[in-house]
Design an enzyme around this catalytic site. Structure first.
Site, PDB file in Angstrom:
ATOM      1  CD  GLU A 435      66.261  12.425  63.199  1.00 15.15           C
ATOM      2  OE1 GLU A 435      66.194  13.107  64.237  1.00 15.15           O
ATOM      3  OE2 GLU A 435      65.460  11.531  62.939  1.00 15.15           O
ATOM      4  N   GLY A 436      67.093  17.655  62.116  1.00 17.01           N
ATOM      5  CA  GLY A 436      67.681  18.989  62.220  1.00 17.01           C
ATOM      6  C   GLY A 436      68.334  19.368  60.907  1.00 17.01           C
TER       7      GLY A 436
END
Length: 593
Positions: A435-436
């Site tokens: 998610e980053g």
């Protein structure tokens, strides 16, 4: 085998004493009285403790398997998933128009924490589905909502997000997956996506993939990306399932952790997809899912630390090693328990003070999300947007650190799979990446969020801290000296760092970027410092009111004082690093590394 006990008492303290949810003006919060909230937490806690936690180690050992094009989940997972669905736990905060229960997100966050602590790999199935649900709910047409959301609300159908490709991760402008428009309004999707969590499994009738792709002849780069629903099985007009779509699982990745959640390579070979939102506006729609997922990953980070801490604490009280230097404590045994030793106490206090601060921070963030969504409060939206990379980045960095700390309490046994501590560290490790990756979170915070709306939201945060200090300065001497003074110092450090970026960031961008990770951690410490000050104030008030269980509130104050004295001063170190600029970071030529 490790055990897990839901920390419902601490959750109730944060929700009722600190956030005062029952008296909040947010629609739906009037229903959050103590009896109702306690009932929700206790019932979900039983499921986490008695059903999900016992499957954590076995699921890790067995993993998932791809056979004849279908992913098989570990033994017991299907039955557990059916129990979760029977209790309607996935639908807690979903829209009642699509079968949801309409509860506030803050309650769903508490339940998510317990499920994740008990079995992170398992809880990902419903967490990803909730994110996909949210993206469709926010950006899909009424037709798409009616077709997909009723089955996704309670995980009869599960969902995924498909962004990454073999040659591009964060740089999605390089995406090669193509979408070709069809005469009936659908699109044919062709390409390969990797790292797709829960990309296929045997626990739901259908898997609804949200896929980023570029429509042929669209704009170049990120501006040409669109979002599509691509179901595993086509859905007929009457809601029944039709033929298999043109997609398949190429392979399952062999991973360091989360073995019981399948990480898939997904191949799309002219699969039928349906546009979500507008053409070439896919990133806007996907960020609805990603921002929710980033808060959820922050929960995962400290939730793994919570269960690791519980087991480390139990071990420290049971394991006999050495003697207390101040005098023998276990007169009838050959040695004293580990917990008598100051370094073990330091280790445990670091874990305890972080976890409890992280929980309060995340629940407060969830309350801001409720305020933003239920009251259309733009200030709350801006504040939680600012803090989302901090929740994700700081809580997962520190959550992994705390899992390692817990592992350390066990000594050599912490390195042996039989004791289970390795799994918590292995599972927590992914939270810093997906998610980053956390480096991106720091860049997002400094490069985008600080300057959002002219810096309005970071200034609002500073005002919030100053306001709390001012209104609380005469409340109690312990609060003033032990909590407010350190908080003021840390907040000043954060303001100084912010001014440094404003003065240097434009003319020398690398000065800001080189300090982004330090700033993210500094911000995280100030947020936890604020939460500890609020928790201390609530605890002191409870003691003044003569509430029962004084030991709970006294313990809370002592734990908070540890954080303020031993952890919050890290803001000074981070400030010095930030002010050193980019030169120490960029001094070497690439060839000299």
């Amino acid at each position: 085998m490790p055990s897990y006990a839901p920390p419902t008492k601490d959750m109730m303290f944060v929700l009722q004493d600190v956030l005062d949810v029952k008296n909040c003006d947010i629609p739906g919060y009037q229903d959050l009285d103590e009896e109702f909230v306690s009932s929700v937490l206790n019932e979900s806690g039983k499921l986490a403790e008695n059903v999900l936690a016992p499957l954590n180690a076995s699921g890790d050992a067995e993993g998932c398997h791809l056979a004849n094009g279908i992913v098989r989940t570990p033994k017991g997972f299907k039955d557990a998933f059916d129990q979760v669905k029977a209790g309607r736990w996935p639908s807690l905060d979903c829209d009642p128009d699509y079968g949801g229960q309409g509860m506030p997100f803050v309650i769903a966050s508490a339940v998510t924490e317990m499920f994740s602590s008990a079995n992170m790999a398992f809880s990902m199935f419903q967490g990803l589905t909730h994110g996909a649900y949210s993206a469709i709910w926010a950006h899909g047409s009424d037709e798409l909502k009616q077709k997909y959301l009723p089955k996704m609300t309670n995980c009869d159908w599960t969902g995924t997000m498909n962004l990454t490709e073999p040659h591009c991760g964060t740089d999605l402008g390089q995406m090669r997956t193509k979408a070709i428009a069809q005469s009936d309004g659908s699109f044919k999707i062709t390409g390969q996506k990797i790292f797709i969590s829960a990309g296929d499994h045997d626990m739901a009738e259908n898997v609804i993939h949200l896929v980023l792709a570029k429509i042929a002849d669209g704009p170049e780069g990120i501006k040409g990306v669109s979002l599509f629903i691509v179901p595993k099985f086509m859905v007929n007009d009457d809601g029944s399932l039709g033929q298999r779509n043109g997609l398949s699982v190429g392979k399952l990745e062999e991973k360091m952790g989360i073995h019981a959640n399948p990480t898939c390579v997904m191949n799309y070979d002219g699969a039928t997809g349906f546009l979500v939102g507008k053409e070439h506006k896919g990133m806007r729609a996907m960020f609805t899912m990603m921002n929710e997922a980033r808060v959820g990953v922050g929960v995962q980070g400290y939730s793994q630390a919570e269960t690791a801490y519980q087991n480390a604490l139990a071990y420290s009280k049971d394991r006999l090693q050495g003697r207390d230097v101040t005098g023998v404590k276990n007169l009838d045994g050959p040695a004293d328990p580990l917990i008598v030793h100051p370094d073990i106490r330091r280790n445990l206090m670091e874990q305890k003070s972080f976890i409890e601060g992280a929980r309060a921070f995340t629940f407060w963030g969830a309350q801001l999300i409720d305020r933003a969504h239920r009251l259309q409060d733009n200030d709350a939206e801006g504040l939680i947007s600012l803090m989302t990379p901090v929740i994700k980045g700081f809580l997962t960095d520190k959550g992994f650190d705390m899992c390692v700390q817990a592992q350390q309490v066990f000594g050599g046994h912490g390195y042996i799979e039989e004791w289970g501590m390795s799994q918590f560290a292995r599972d927590a490790r992914i939270t810093m990446i997906y998610e980053g990756a956390n480096g991106i979170q720091g860049l997002d915070l400094v490069g985008r969020k600080l300057g959002l709306d002219g810096g309005k939201h970071i200034m609002a945060f500073f005002d919030l801290v100053r306001g709390f200090v001012k209104e609380s300065k005469d409340f109690d001497d312990v609060l003033s000296e032990g909590f407010l003074e350190p908080l003021k110092k840390a907040n000043n450090d954060l303001q100084t760092a912010t001014m440094y970026f404003m003065q240097n960031g434009i003319k020398t961008p690398n000065n800001a970027l080189a300090g982004s990770n330090d700033f993210m951690h500094m911000f995280g410490h100030v947020c936890l410092g604020l939460m500890w000050a609020r928790m201390a104030k609530a605890s002191i008030q409870a003691l003044k009111n003569g509430k029962s269980d004084a030991a709970f509130y006294e313990t809370k104050i002592a734990t908070g004082l540890y954080y303020m004295k031993r952890q919050l001063p890290a803001t000074t170190l981070h400030l010095v690093r930030i002010q050193s600029g980019a030169n120490p970071v960029m001094a070497l030529e690439a060839a000299n590394f």
